[in-house]
Design an enzyme around this catalytic site. Structure first.
Site, PDB file in Angstrom:
ATOM      1  CG  ASN A 208      14.529  45.313   8.321  1.00 48.31           C
ATOM      2  OD1 ASN A 208      14.916  46.100   7.463  1.00 48.31           O
ATOM      3  ND2 ASN A 208      13.131  45.235   8.680  1.00 48.31           N
ATOM      4  CG  ASP A 276       8.723  38.372   9.000  1.00 44.30           C
ATOM      5  OD1 ASP A 276       7.738  38.792   8.250  1.00 44.30           O
ATOM      6  OD2 ASP A 276       9.769  37.955   8.572  1.00 44.30           O
ATOM      7  CG  ASP A 305       1.832  39.611   5.079  1.00 40.77           C
ATOM      8  OD1 ASP A 305       1.956  40.676   4.390  1.00 40.77           O
ATOM      9  OD2 ASP A 305       2.547  38.829   4.938  1.00 40.77           O
ATOM     10  CG  PHE A 324       9.986  44.606  -3.315  1.00 42.77           C
ATOM     11  CD1 PHE A 324       8.777  45.643  -3.684  1.00 42.77           C
ATOM     12  CD2 PHE A 324      11.116  44.936  -3.769  1.00 42.77           C
ATOM     13  CE1 PHE A 324       8.927  46.520  -4.640  1.00 42.77           C
ATOM     14  CE2 PHE A 324      11.440  45.972  -4.531  1.00 42.77           C
ATOM     15  CZ  PHE A 324      10.372  46.699  -4.948  1.00 42.77           C
TER      16      PHE A 324
HETATM   17  O1  C5P Z   1       6.896  37.836   3.864  1.00 46.55           O
HETATM   18  P1  C5P Z   1       8.064  38.608   3.425  1.00 46.55           P
HETATM   19  O2  C5P Z   1       8.244  39.675   4.621  1.00 46.55           O
HETATM   20  O3  C5P Z   1       9.175  38.024   2.723  1.00 46.55           O
HETATM   21  O4  C5P Z   1       7.085  39.450   2.301  1.00 46.55           O
HETATM   22  C1  C5P Z   1       7.859  40.450   1.719  1.00 46.55           C
HETATM   23  C2  C5P Z   1       6.807  41.647   1.282  1.00 46.55           C
HETATM   24  O5  C5P Z   1       5.444  41.408   2.154  1.00 46.55           O
HETATM   25  C3  C5P Z   1       7.274  42.682   0.916  1.00 46.55           C
HETATM   26  O6  C5P Z   1       6.583  43.239  -0.335  1.00 46.55           O
HETATM   27  C4  C5P Z   1       6.721  43.650   2.258  1.00 46.55           C
HETATM   28  O7  C5P Z   1       6.549  44.985   2.180  1.00 46.55           O
HETATM   29  C5  C5P Z   1       5.372  42.923   2.557  1.00 46.55           C
HETATM   30  N1  C5P Z   1       5.095  42.633   3.950  1.00 46.55           N
HETATM   31  C6  C5P Z   1       4.131  43.380   4.585  1.00 46.55           C
HETATM   32  N2  C5P Z   1       3.949  43.290   5.898  1.00 46.55           N
HETATM   33  C7  C5P Z   1       4.548  42.429   6.641  1.00 46.55           C
HETATM   34  C8  C5P Z   1       5.739  41.589   6.044  1.00 46.55           C
HETATM   35  C9  C5P Z   1       5.855  41.809   4.673  1.00 46.55           C
HETATM   36  O8  C5P Z   1       3.595  44.226   3.892  1.00 46.55           O
HETATM   37  N3  C5P Z   1       4.113  42.195   7.832  1.00 46.55           N
END
Ligand code: C5P
Length: 398
Positions: A208, A276, A305, A324
């Site tokens: 990304n 994701d 996550d 974030f």
């Molecule tokens: O769900 P989303 O990607 O929007 O969430 C963003 C937050 O979750 C950020 O703080 C990101 O670092 C964290 N995150 C994570 N592991 C993932 C996806 C997101 O720690 N697999």
């Protein structure tokens, strides 16, 4: 806070030297003793009289000043300090330091000292970005020299970009941290940053557009407040800051492992743009066209996550978990929902729709979502966002 600490302050030749005067005042207000060394160039911008009056003592200027040598040799001068600070640190002074030259009082003191050295560079953006300066900065960082700034902004020469000396308050914070006196000293904070790369095969990956700039700035700001920082970064465009423990990872799963290994921590800031999904059927060898137009099918699997896992820990959870949220619509509502869903304490939300120019840019406009509601911060540089967030974290950890 700096009661009884002695700072040897080398003032280099640049227009930012006027800020060194403010720095002397701030240091003395904190109880520090300031021993000023004014280089020849520095003396073209601020007078020995102002420096001496503010420091309340002698201003050292010349290596071959026999009276000085009789009173205190340059070796003693460089070692009697608790910390050596160079502000402004010109491109020339940095080059001398990197090369180990000792051709005037300042460079000799810098070579002779056995104390930590903190530099606050200040120069034109082209000079800062010149490959020679890049090399010197890299060398100095490898030598353990501490850096405060430079920041980005308008400069006296009319150009814009990195090279502007850090503000005196920021240098003061970095001095406190270097002396182990910051509000976060003794605290351990984990910061994730950058994108992740999820391999499709050995040569291709899903990624990304995260540059890692905000995460790197947050790690630097936390370090400046005295924290020990574990900086776990994906393949970012921005170099990791000096003075933090860097763990370089590639995939989300590697990032998760690195975060787990870095625990326990007082706080964790998840600034990484973690993919994701990963490719479940990633190939060990390069996928080739079969010549008949058959298309490879990528099977995706959900990545762990990391934020939710750490926020949901029953035992050993960091006291403060910050996530974030990069959103393109309904920023506050989506971020507030994300905070609840992930179980983190705060969410730093920003609008990354292309019109904002935030993704990959130098500025950020964030909304901080806490248990008390949403706080909209004005648009400012990513460094400024980082400092404000670090200050809030320090406050929250008490
Ligand atoms: O769900 P989303 O990607 O929007 O969430 C963003 C937050 O979750 C950020 O703080 C990101 O670092 C964290 N995150 C994570 N592991 C993932 C996806 C997101 O720690 N697999």
């Amino acid at each position: 806070m700096l009661q009884g600490r002695r700072i040897l302050l080398i003032i280099g030749g640049g227009i930012a030297a006027y800020k060194a005067l403010l720095l002397i005042r701030l240091l003395r207000a904190e109880g520090a003793e300031v021993v000023p060394v004014l280089t020849k160039g520095g003396g073209e911008f601020v007078t020995p009289l102002s420096v001496g009056a503010l420091a309340g003592g002698k201003v050292y200027r010349d290596l071959f000043d026999l009276t000085d040598e009789a009173e205190m040799s340059h070796i003693e001068l460089s070692r009697a300090a608790d910390l050596v600070v160079v502000a402004p640190a010109t491109a020339d002074l940095l080059a001398k330091m990197a090369a180990g030259l000792a051709d005037n009082l300042a460079s000799t003191l810098l070579l002779a000292t056995d104390k930590r050295v903190l530099v606050a560079p200040a120069m034109n953006v082209r000079m800062w970005e010149h490959p020679a300066t890049r090399r010197n900065v890299e060398q100095l960082q490898a030598d353990g020299i501490l850096f405060a700034g430079p920041g980005e902004g308008e400069m006296a020469c009319g150009e814009f970009g990195p090279g502007r000396m850090a503000e005196p308050e920021e240098i003061l914070g970095a001095i406190g941290a270097a002396l182990g006196e910051g509000p976060l000293s003794g605290r351990h904070v984990i910061v994730t940053s950058g994108p992740t790369h999820e391999p499709i095969d050995p040569v291709r990956y899903i990624a990304n557009r995260s540059s890692g700039a905000q995460g790197a700035a947050i790690a630097a700001a936390l370090r400046d407040l005295g924290a020990r920082v574990s900086f776990i970064t994906g393949p970012a465009d921005v170099a990791p800051p000096g003075g933090v423990d860097v763990v370089a990872v590639e995939t989300a799963r590697e990032m998760e492992k690195a975060v787990q290994a870095a625990l326990p921590a007082d706080a964790a800031v998840f600034a990484a743009a973690v993919a994701d999904w990963r490719v479940e059927n990633a190939s060990d060898s390069k996928i080739k066209k079969d010549g008949k137009g058959a298309l490879p099918r990528l099977e995706l699997a959900e990545n762990p996550d990391i934020l939710a896992a750490i926020a949901g820990m029953k035992k050993g959870r960091p006291r403060l978990v910050v996530g974030f949220a990069a959103e393109t619509d309904d920023v506050v509502a989506n971020a507030a929902a994300k905070r609840a869903r992930k179980g983190c304490d705060w969410i730093v939300a920003n609008d990354v729709s292309p019109k904002t120019g935030i993704m990959g840019g130098a500025e950020n406009a964030v909304v901080l979502i806490t248990g008390d509601g949403a706080e909209e911060w004005p648009r400012m540089g990513k460094d400024a966002v980082a400092r404000r967030l670090a200050a809030r974290i320090a406050e929250a950890l008490g």
